[in-house]
Structure formats: structure tokens, C-alpha cells
Design a protein around this motif. Sequence first.
Motif, PDB file in Angstrom:
ATOM      1  N   LEU A  70       0.790  -1.186   0.134  1.00  0.00           N
ATOM      2  CA  LEU A  70       0.033  -0.132  -0.120  1.00  0.00           C
ATOM      3  C   LEU A  70       0.697   1.288  -0.065  1.00  0.00           C
ATOM      4  CD1 LEU A  70      -2.771   1.357   0.196  1.00  0.00           C
ATOM      5  CD2 LEU A  70      -2.540   0.963   2.771  1.00  0.00           C
ATOM      6  N   ALA A  71       1.870   1.129   0.994  1.00  0.00           N
ATOM      7  CA  ALA A  71       2.986   2.149   1.010  1.00  0.00           C
ATOM      8  C   ALA A  71       3.464   2.642  -0.341  1.00  0.00           C
ATOM      9  CB  ALA A  71       4.025   2.210   1.934  1.00  0.00           C
ATOM     10  N   GLU A  72       3.893   1.785  -1.114  1.00  0.00           N
ATOM     11  CA  GLU A  72       4.565   1.890  -2.388  1.00  0.00           C
ATOM     12  C   GLU A  72       3.562   2.441  -3.381  1.00  0.00           C
ATOM     13  OE1 GLU A  72       7.742   1.771  -2.364  1.00  0.00           O
ATOM     14  OE2 GLU A  72       7.996   0.852  -0.543  1.00  0.00           O
ATOM     15  N   GLU A  73       2.337   1.984  -3.535  1.00  0.00           N
ATOM     16  CA  GLU A  73       1.264   2.406  -4.262  1.00  0.00           C
ATOM     17  C   GLU A  73       1.174   3.696  -3.947  1.00  0.00           C
ATOM     18  OE1 GLU A  73      -2.072  -0.187  -5.210  1.00  0.00           O
ATOM     19  OE2 GLU A  73      -1.335  -1.678  -3.805  1.00  0.00           O
ATOM     20  N   MET A  74       0.978   4.166  -2.519  1.00  0.00           N
ATOM     21  CA  MET A  74       0.719   5.586  -2.215  1.00  0.00           C
ATOM     22  C   MET A  74       1.956   6.531  -3.090  1.00  0.00           C
ATOM     23  SD  MET A  74      -0.474   4.824   1.595  1.00  0.00           S
ATOM     24  CE  MET A  74      -0.168   6.689   2.210  1.00  0.00           C
ATOM     25  N   ILE A  75       3.056   6.089  -2.687  1.00  0.00           N
ATOM     26  CA  ILE A  75       4.276   6.975  -3.252  1.00  0.00           C
ATOM     27  C   ILE A  75       4.002   6.916  -4.949  1.00  0.00           C
ATOM     28  CG2 ILE A  75       6.593   7.114  -3.589  1.00  0.00           C
ATOM     29  CD1 ILE A  75       6.888   5.906  -0.567  1.00  0.00           C
TER      30      ILE A  75
END
Lengths: 383, 383
Positions: free
Chosen positions: B189-194
Motif C-alpha cells: 500500500l505504501a509503495e502504491e501511495m508513493i
Amino acid sequence: MSSEPTERLDFIRLALAPGIGPSRLRNLLAVFGSPTAVLKAVPSTLAKVDGIGEINACNIHKALEFDLDGFLFQLQSIDIQLITWDDEGYPQLLLTIDDPPPLLFVRGNADFSIPAIAIVGTRHATPYGLRVAAKLARDLVAKGMVVISGMALGIDGAAHRGAVDGGGITWGVLGCGLDLIYPISHKNLAEEMIAAGGALISSYTIGVVPAPGNFPARNRIISGMALGVVVVEAPERSGALITAREALEQGREVFAVPGSIDSIGHRGTHNLLKQGAHLVENVDDIFNEIAAQIVTQYGKRPASAGVGTTKTGGGNDASLFALQELDVGSRRIMEQLGDDPVHADELSRMLGMPPGELAMRLVDLELSGLIAKQPGNTYIRNI
Amino acid sequence: MSSEPTERLDFIRLALAPGIGPSRLRNLLAVFGSPTAVLKAVPSTLAKVDGIGEINACNIHKALEFDLDGFLFQLQSIDIQLITWDDEGYPQLLLTIDDPPPLLFVRGNADFSIPAIAIVGTRHATPYGLRVAAKLARDLVAKGMVVISGMALGIDGAAHRGAVDGGGITWGVLGCGLDLIYPISHKNLAEEMIAAGGALISSYTIGVVPAPGNFPARNRIISGMALGVVVVEAPERSGALITAREALEQGREVFAVPGSIDSIGHRGTHNLLKQGAHLVENVDDIFNEIAAQIVTQYGKRPASAGVGTTKTGGGNDASLFALQELDVGSRRIMEQLGDDPVHADELSRMLGMPPGELAMRLVDLELSGLIAKQPGNTYIRNI
């Protein structure tokens, strides 16, 4: 019938005349001073009164021919009581609204001296709404309050049912004459309500059918007799919202139960909450808001309480709260007690309550500071 | 690294010293005037400053030995940016709270000039809460706002996920160093957010593990960077309520989503509503409350807007509202435009946007009064 004071009979005769509602009635009484004087006036004089005109003047004149004795006998034969706004038994809170109904028809127990809360909502209720309405009603009557609603399907019915199942008092306000029960599917519920000490109430005389135009007047009575109105479930254009608006205009507290934002059935209640209605999760959320009003309007007994007696308690707020916590049995005891000592045996007989149960309840009431024991196993009321 | 101004590097060095939080840092700067002067002071002098004492004085002194160059290189190598409260890129709204964090570590797009709303709630969310959080987040980003949350399981994660799925920007504030992602299950999720233009933010330096004591500081950043905090689902002792309290103390708007009174997961949100939080059924309930603040704090471009140009629109409120209605693509166009005309071809190249799509968007923006077409297929920004 003939023992009734003429003035009262003339008021009823006048209030029953077609076209004569609270507003015209007030105008007529302001001009002529008494219902008897109104009925004695000639049509041409009557017609000149503000809001009357020739047709109403004729109707008033024709009212002299109405068989009032026969009508009152008919009401009596089907157990309907008639209360005028001048009668002591008229709900005092209802007198505080604009244009209270001049006549109330009542089936059942017409004691309106108990604080009441209205529960209203949509006819098309979800299981959630029905469950919440019944639960709140049950919890309100457990606190000694009356539940008012409009006898409709859905939330109304669930509220009445919850109150009856909780062993409490509930008042159903109808938009039709009390010789009808509308909806018919609530006929059994209505009888159970009456059997449990509740009442059916209408401002409409017998024979009036439930036309849509009758419901606004019914809604005004529902909110007008209540300290507050709880809207349990209501979509955006629900009639329950009209009752809520009436309640606001009448200075009553308005409460709303929240629910899922996914359900259109809560749009109306959520709008009320946005506008400042009190959010209700449980009965305490209602009770806390109206506790002060209960003390003001219902809690204190009039006149000499606390003077010239040996009372130990006194009508402080704590015991007034305790008064609201009573169940039906203990409330019935409180109703029998006053400033004059009553013997326990007499209480047992009057209430038809077994001496063992009575003794237990008397101890509880004494510990709550609500009653005081006097010499010779007698009791007086403290608040 | 050596191109950085010494003052800024000394500030970072000082702010990284153990025990030196925002409050002590302010006291030191008030006494010595600059971070460089603080670092030059002898420990016995430092120790006398309010709130410092001998141990902190030693820590400050030791900070001179800290390999700041190596640290900054390490941050760079793992794509973490460092922003001080003096930097232009520091979130301006966060500067308005008491004791804002002196340093922010950021992964991703560190443009904090977009209005943001925080969505928080319980880790133990119901399907209803998760659905509502994701829907609100999606609708907020569709209005051009950023969604902030705390990267936790439950409501936080659903909010971030909803924003990403809606093609919008979302900022995750962590209670640990950004070399860790906590919880680990949110790593993707964090990588997708970035990747979607969002960011991870922490006031903690790398290597700091997510201790419970870190979360209050994280919560203050979540509410501090937001115009308002929406609590979607929270039982009575939820950490989300602490964020809501912080928000109130910081003068932020507090919103709460209602739900079934049967579910304990709404006790906290219903309490917030009783205390005056705004009831949220949909994104407009949020947007209507903060629209005025968006205009005040984000809407107007500084300086010469409207002077000496041929603009037809002007920064009126209607177009400022329109600005908030933009999707990501049109917002990216707005970000490229200013007072100097930009050619459509250049816009297409800068944004990597196909000319056809760009042309359609430019027409829409022109009709909304947000941009104005100039001679030679060039465009300027109106507000």
C-alpha cells in the motif's frame, strides 16, 4: 348527563359544530365571553366575528339542534371519554401549544399527569429501526415515563408494542374517530395498550375517517403532549419529520437515533442531527435532557409539601430523579400516598398488591427518600 | 551536501540530538539566536537554558561529532527527504500548531500545498467502517483534496487504499522511521501511495521503531496537517479519539460518521457527535465545512493575480470552489500554469499528457473560469 354544567355542555356543542376549530372558537369566546352566549347569538351577529362568516354562523346556529345528550350517551356506551380544554383532566402540556384542540376524545386511562416522550418514525422501518424503537420504549416506561406515538405501522407500532411489553403506559394518538382503529392490523395492540393502563386519544369525533389531512393535527398532539420527540428512523420526506418540526415549534426537545449512512431510512434522522437534534444511543440520552423539565413540570407536588410534617427527605432533585426510576408497581404506590399517613394494610387492599411485595417496595421507596414511615405502620409521600 | 547553508545543517544536527524536541529547541534558539551559536556554546552554558540541564547539554555537545554528511547521504540513498520547519516546503498548516516537529522525514512527493483531510478510526473496523472510509477517501481525492491517515490497519488503511484507488494523493504519517513500514502488511500500500504522487511522513529519524509512545506525536501531525479530521468508526477508547481531541485543540474541524447504535464501534463517534462534531454522510458534509478555509489558506495565489493581465475570470469564490472539484489530471495542469502564458504543446510535453486529452481539459478549465486562453494557443491561470 343533566348533572353537567350548562357551560361545559355548550362548549362541547359549539366545539363540535362543523368548521369551528380552535382558532375560530377562541375568536367567538373573545367576543361573546362564553359558549352559552355564542349559542344565543343570532347568525348575522356571529357572521361578523373575525374568521366566521355566514356559513360558519349557520353551522353554529344549527348546533342548537344537535342531539348532544344522545351523542354523549353514545360516547359513554363505547367507552369514550370527552375532555375539554377547560377540564382539569386535559393534558396540561398540550395547553402550552398554539391552538390546542378544544376537545379530546379518549379511550382507556385518561390520567395525563405522567411525563411522556414521543417515539415516531417511518412506516417502512428496517429491523434495526423496529428493534431500537421497541427497546427505547421499553426503557422509557421502565423509568416511569409514558411513550406516545401515532399507532401507525412501522416505528409507531414498535414503540407502542415495546411499551406494552415493558409493562408500561403508552398513548396512541389517532387521526380518526376512536370508534375506528387505524390501521386495522393494530386493533389487538390498541386493546392491549388500554388493558395496560394506556389510552387512545383523538381530537376527531366518532365517525371521522383517517383522511390524510387529519395527520398534521394528530402530529401536533403527539409532540404537544410530549416533553420530547424521538425520531428513530425516517427517510428524507417522512411524516415523522413533520412531527419533529412541530416539536421544535412547540419548544419540545427533539432527539434522533443515528444509523448506517448507507440506508436511506436515516437521511431524515441524520439531517435532524445536523440541525442540532440530540443524538440518542440509549434512554439516558433522552432522560438526561428532560430531567430538569420533569422536575419543573411533574416532579413537585403542589402546595404544602414539607410543611408541618415529620418528613425526613424533602423534594430534592436526587429523589425526583429516583421517582423517575420507579417501575409501575412502585409508581402505583407513590400515586396512593400524599401528606396524610396511609396504613400499609390499606395500601395493600387499594392496590391489590400482596403484603410481601408491598413491604419490599415500601422499604425501597423509603431508602430512596421518596416516602417516609410514620407511627403505626403508616406512610406519607416525601416529594 | 556541502552546498547546503551551514545554518540549516546546524539546525538539523541540533534537532537530531537526543533529548532535543521542539520545546527545548525553541528555548535554545531564543537564547543563542541561531543553531550555529547553540552548537558553539560550552555545555555549562547550555545546561543553564530553561529545560536543558547537564545531560542534554552533553548531548548537544556530542552532536558536533555526529556524521551529518554520512547521515544525509544515507537518507538520500533510500529516497528520504528531510524538511526543517524553516524550509519553504514544510507544511504551512503544521506550523500553526503548538510545538510543530522541527524535522519532517518524507518519502515520495513532498508537495504539501494541497488542502488535506484526515480520515482516522479503529484498527478493528467493521465492513461498514472500512467501506465508508474508502468511499469518503475516494470522494475527497476526486474533489482535489489529499487524504491523510496513520497507515494503521483498519480504517487508516481503508482510507489510504480508497484514495489510491481513486487516483488521488494520500499522505501516511508514521510513528517510526521511514526505513521501516509499520505495519509490514501495508508495505505494498505504501509503495502504491508513493507511486500515485503521495508521501510517507514521519517526525522520527531512520531506525526509530514504532513504540507506543510515538503515536501521540504522529497523531498531532495527522491532525496538524489537515483542515479537518473525520473519525469513521471508533469505540470508546480508540486512539482515533485522541487524534480528534488534538484536532479540536489545534482548531481543526472534527467530523464523525454515525452508525448503528447496536455496534460498540460507534460509541466513540457518537460521543463526538454529541459534543458537536459535524455529522458526515458524504463528502459534501466535509467539503461544505472547510470550503471557506480552502479559499483562505490554499485558494488564492499570492501577489499580482489579476493585475496587468487580460484575464476574464478573477479569483472569485465560485471558481475557487471549481478549483476543488478538479480531478488529478486537471489539477496537474493548474499547477503548471501561472501569470506567464504557457503554450499548449509545452504543457503536453511537461505533463506527458496526450494533446487530445489536454485540449479537452483546457476547454473545461476555461469554461470554469479557472484559466484564460491567450493569443497563440497559450494559457494563463486565473486564480
